[in-house]
Motif scaffolding. Structure first.
Motif, PDB file in Angstrom:
ATOM      1  N   ALA A 212      52.258  39.979  49.878  1.00  0.00           N
ATOM      2  CA  ALA A 212      53.455  39.451  49.387  1.00  0.00           C
ATOM      3  C   ALA A 212      53.983  40.170  47.825  1.00  0.00           C
ATOM      4  N   PRO A 213      55.027  40.114  47.811  1.00  0.00           N
ATOM      5  CA  PRO A 213      55.565  40.684  46.466  1.00  0.00           C
ATOM      6  C   PRO A 213      54.883  40.183  45.393  1.00  0.00           C
ATOM      7  N   GLU A 214      54.836  41.128  44.124  1.00  0.00           N
ATOM      8  CA  GLU A 214      54.342  40.661  43.189  1.00  0.00           C
ATOM      9  C   GLU A 214      55.222  40.189  42.017  1.00  0.00           C
ATOM     10  N   THR A 215      55.075  38.865  42.111  1.00  0.00           N
ATOM     11  CA  THR A 215      56.012  37.986  41.322  1.00  0.00           C
ATOM     12  C   THR A 215      55.684  37.830  39.921  1.00  0.00           C
ATOM     13  N   SER A 216      56.884  37.354  39.050  1.00  0.00           N
ATOM     14  CA  SER A 216      56.713  37.215  37.714  1.00  0.00           C
ATOM     15  C   SER A 216      58.070  36.569  37.354  1.00  0.00           C
ATOM     16  N   VAL A 217      57.757  36.135  36.061  1.00  0.00           N
ATOM     17  CA  VAL A 217      59.150  35.267  35.717  1.00  0.00           C
ATOM     18  C   VAL A 217      59.577  36.202  34.654  1.00  0.00           C
ATOM     19  N   TYR A 218      60.826  36.229  34.605  1.00  0.00           N
ATOM     20  CA  TYR A 218      61.617  37.243  33.494  1.00  0.00           C
ATOM     21  C   TYR A 218      63.316  36.753  33.589  1.00  0.00           C
ATOM     22  N   GLN A 219      63.871  37.360  32.809  1.00  0.00           N
ATOM     23  CA  GLN A 219      65.368  36.931  32.769  1.00  0.00           C
ATOM     24  C   GLN A 219      66.089  37.999  33.513  1.00  0.00           C
ATOM     25  N   LEU A 220      66.648  37.466  34.655  1.00  0.00           N
ATOM     26  CA  LEU A 220      67.514  38.243  35.528  1.00  0.00           C
ATOM     27  C   LEU A 220      68.689  38.765  34.850  1.00  0.00           C
ATOM     28  N   GLY A 221      69.476  38.091  34.107  1.00  0.00           N
ATOM     29  CA  GLY A 221      70.561  38.486  33.152  1.00  0.00           C
ATOM     30  C   GLY A 221      70.335  39.808  32.654  1.00  0.00           C
ATOM     31  N   GLU A 222      69.296  39.814  32.021  1.00  0.00           N
ATOM     32  CA  GLU A 222      68.795  40.998  30.888  1.00  0.00           C
ATOM     33  C   GLU A 222      68.569  42.368  31.850  1.00  0.00           C
ATOM     34  N   GLN A 223      67.878  42.209  33.001  1.00  0.00           N
ATOM     35  CA  GLN A 223      67.608  43.021  33.961  1.00  0.00           C
ATOM     36  C   GLN A 223      68.711  43.691  34.723  1.00  0.00           C
ATOM     37  N   ILE A 224      69.812  42.828  34.918  1.00  0.00           N
ATOM     38  CA  ILE A 224      71.062  43.276  35.242  1.00  0.00           C
ATOM     39  C   ILE A 224      71.857  44.122  34.262  1.00  0.00           C
ATOM     40  N   ARG A 225      71.711  43.770  32.964  1.00  0.00           N
ATOM     41  CA  ARG A 225      72.728  44.612  32.232  1.00  0.00           C
ATOM     42  C   ARG A 225      71.901  45.874  31.839  1.00  0.00           C
ATOM     43  N   GLN A 226      70.485  45.854  31.999  1.00  0.00           N
ATOM     44  CA  GLN A 226      70.039  46.891  31.727  1.00  0.00           C
ATOM     45  C   GLN A 226      70.077  48.098  32.663  1.00  0.00           C
ATOM     46  N   CYS A 227      70.278  47.769  33.883  1.00  0.00           N
ATOM     47  CA  CYS A 227      70.370  48.505  35.117  1.00  0.00           C
ATOM     48  C   CYS A 227      71.976  49.113  35.033  1.00  0.00           C
ATOM     49  N   ALA A 228      72.745  48.138  34.720  1.00  0.00           N
ATOM     50  CA  ALA A 228      74.237  48.681  34.431  1.00  0.00           C
ATOM     51  C   ALA A 228      74.397  49.724  33.410  1.00  0.00           C
ATOM     52  N   LEU A 229      73.560  49.515  32.304  1.00  0.00           N
ATOM     53  CA  LEU A 229      73.770  50.444  31.063  1.00  0.00           C
ATOM     54  C   LEU A 229      73.246  51.941  31.604  1.00  0.00           C
ATOM     55  N   GLY A 230      72.373  52.003  32.796  1.00  0.00           N
ATOM     56  CA  GLY A 230      71.984  53.243  33.242  1.00  0.00           C
ATOM     57  C   GLY A 230      72.969  54.057  33.820  1.00  0.00           C
ATOM     58  N   PHE A 231      74.036  53.422  34.096  1.00  0.00           N
ATOM     59  CA  PHE A 231      75.176  54.071  34.727  1.00  0.00           C
ATOM     60  C   PHE A 231      76.463  54.137  33.899  1.00  0.00           C
ATOM     61  N   MET A 232      76.068  54.046  32.442  1.00  0.00           N
ATOM     62  CA  MET A 232      77.360  54.020  31.473  1.00  0.00           C
ATOM     63  C   MET A 232      78.029  55.594  31.691  1.00  0.00           C
ATOM     64  N   ASP A 233      77.220  56.539  31.645  1.00  0.00           N
ATOM     65  CA  ASP A 233      77.789  57.920  31.586  1.00  0.00           C
ATOM     66  C   ASP A 233      78.655  58.133  32.844  1.00  0.00           C
ATOM     67  N   GLN A 234      78.516  57.484  33.846  1.00  0.00           N
ATOM     68  CA  GLN A 234      79.191  57.830  35.184  1.00  0.00           C
ATOM     69  C   GLN A 234      80.304  56.737  35.057  1.00  0.00           C
ATOM     70  N   TRP A 235      80.261  55.580  34.775  1.00  0.00           N
ATOM     71  CA  TRP A 235      81.572  54.864  34.765  1.00  0.00           C
ATOM     72  C   TRP A 235      82.623  55.099  33.655  1.00  0.00           C
ATOM     73  N   GLU A 236      81.965  55.677  32.509  1.00  0.00           N
ATOM     74  CA  GLU A 236      82.663  56.250  31.302  1.00  0.00           C
ATOM     75  C   GLU A 236      83.446  57.556  31.834  1.00  0.00           C
ATOM     76  N   ALA A 237      82.835  58.392  32.595  1.00  0.00           N
ATOM     77  CA  ALA A 237      83.471  59.648  32.744  1.00  0.00           C
ATOM     78  C   ALA A 237      84.446  59.394  33.978  1.00  0.00           C
ATOM     79  N   LYS A 238      84.589  58.334  34.659  1.00  0.00           N
ATOM     80  CA  LYS A 238      85.692  57.916  35.723  1.00  0.00           C
ATOM     81  C   LYS A 238      86.562  56.817  34.968  1.00  0.00           C
ATOM     82  N   GLY A 239      86.258  56.370  33.683  1.00  0.00           N
ATOM     83  CA  GLY A 239      87.239  55.671  33.306  1.00  0.00           C
ATOM     84  C   GLY A 239      87.337  54.253  33.843  1.00  0.00           C
ATOM     85  N   ILE A 240      86.287  53.929  34.380  1.00  0.00           N
ATOM     86  CA  ILE A 240      86.267  52.546  34.908  1.00  0.00           C
ATOM     87  C   ILE A 240      85.708  51.473  33.980  1.00  0.00           C
TER      88      ILE A 240
END
Length: 363
Positions: A212-240
């Motif tokens: 079974a997956p190793e489950t834990s309780v965490y904030q999903l919104g914070e995780q998604i925002r952190q993942c999105a920040l990892g692509f900042m350079d790429q979306w800014e370069a394309k003006g997205i």
């Protein structure tokens, strides 16, 4: 004594709804009835003859009865031996022969039904299950061969690029600028190759993962925002333009696996969205489940490709083939299967795509 796990799979004929044939066919019953009638007739005649000679012939009667019982048991033993060999043994031999072919790698083998009345007994059900097993093994073998072929092709291409540019860099007449360009190409190609190998290993591990997956309780919104920040350079370069409307909701699931999901979906959204486009990420909680939508204004997915986008190595938009290896969405689908989630996609060519991930809160 520990019970064999296979024993749990064994069902009685009353539990298996596929079995609709009688326990004993009327043909077998008539044969046994005829033999029993013959034996009883011989027994009756013998007793009648010797009844008038008792007690003088009593010892002889005992001997006759003994040999009669011995002969009748021998006849019944021979009868069941014949039934076992020709009624039950023949189909079992066919199944055994087919099993040997499957063991040798011939997964196209199938066994024809034995009964002609359309009903199923235990042997017919065994044949059906064997044919199902052979079909599944044949499908798995085809998938394995296709996987190996695709992996070989995907690895061979960057290796050829590396080999070619490495050879060109040995030219003493190259300028510094050309040498740096060739080195950048080699570095970029090795990164793509490394990304391919990592994804292949991840997908292979997830395909055979039983735990079974190793489950834990965490904030999903914070995780998604952190993942999105990892692509900042790429979306800014394309003006997205990136819009985040993600709720801060706690979930219980495998954090590291879900990070792979968001990274792959966001990477695809940035990759397929043209310059000046937009990406919207939003989440909503409904009935103990959270729904996350990643919407882009990219090139979209053709209708005929929608059913295959989660297949390994499938790339519907060949214009972006050099930017990926077709494993990302296959990895996403497998992860969501493991964590009891699901993914949906809506897309129209030229209008963008919407990937929707649905997860149980599990709190």
């Amino acid at each position: 004594m520990k019970r064999n796990p296979v024993d749990k799979l064994i069902t009685s004929r009353y539990e298996d709804k596929r079995i609709n044939a009688p326990l004993i066919s009327w043909k077998v019953y008539l044969i046994l009835l005829g033999i029993e009638v013959c034996i009883m007739a011989i027994h009756t005649a013998t007793v009648t003859i010797w009844m008038n000679k008792i007690p003088e012939q009593f010892p002889i009667l005992l001997v006759v009865v003994f040999y009669y019982m011995l002969l009748s048991s021998l006849v019944l033993a021979l009868l069941f031996g014949v039934l076992k060999r020709y009624v039950f043994g023949k189909p079992l031999k066919r199944i055994a022969a087919a099993a040997r072919k499957v063991a040798a790698g011939e997964f196209s083998v199938r066994i024809d039904p034995i009964r002609r009345d359309g009903k199923k007994d235990e042997v017919e059900v065994l044949i059906d299950d064997f044919n199902t097993m052979a079909r599944e093994l044949e499908s798995i073998e085809m998938l394995k061969n296709d996987f190996i072929s695709n992996v070989s092709h995907e690895i061979k291409t960057p290796l050829s690029v590396i080999q070619s540019y490495a050879g060109l860099m040995k030219d003493p007449g190259l300028s510094r600028q050309e040498r740096e360009q060739y080195a950048d190409t080699v570095i970029r190609t090795t990164r793509k190759l490394n990304h391919l190998v990592v994804n292949v290993l991840r997908l292979s591990k997830l395909q055979i993962q039983d735990a079974a997956p190793e489950t834990s309780v965490y904030q999903l919104g914070e995780q998604i925002r952190q993942c999105a920040l990892g692509f900042m350079d790429q979306w800014e370069a394309k003006g997205i333009r990136l819009r985040m409307d993600v709720e801060d909701v706690a979930v219980r699931t495998d954090r590291s696996l879900m990070e792979l999901v968001w990274n792959n979906l966001l990477s695809n959204a940035v990759k397929f969205t043209g310059e000046g486009g937009s990406i919207c990420v939003r989440s909503r909680v409904r009935e103990e489940r959270v729904k996350v939508e990643i919407r882009d204004t990219g090139c979209g997915i053709p209708r005929e490709a929608l059913s295959r986008i989660f297949d390994k190595f499938y790339q519907g938009d060949t214009s972006h083939a050099t930017e990926g290896n077709g494993l990302g969405l296959a990895l996403v689908k497998r992860i969501l299967d493991l964590v009891s989630g699901e993914i949906r996609v809506e897309s129209h060519p030229g209008e963008g795509s919407v990937f929707t991930v649905i997860l149980p809160l599990g709190i």
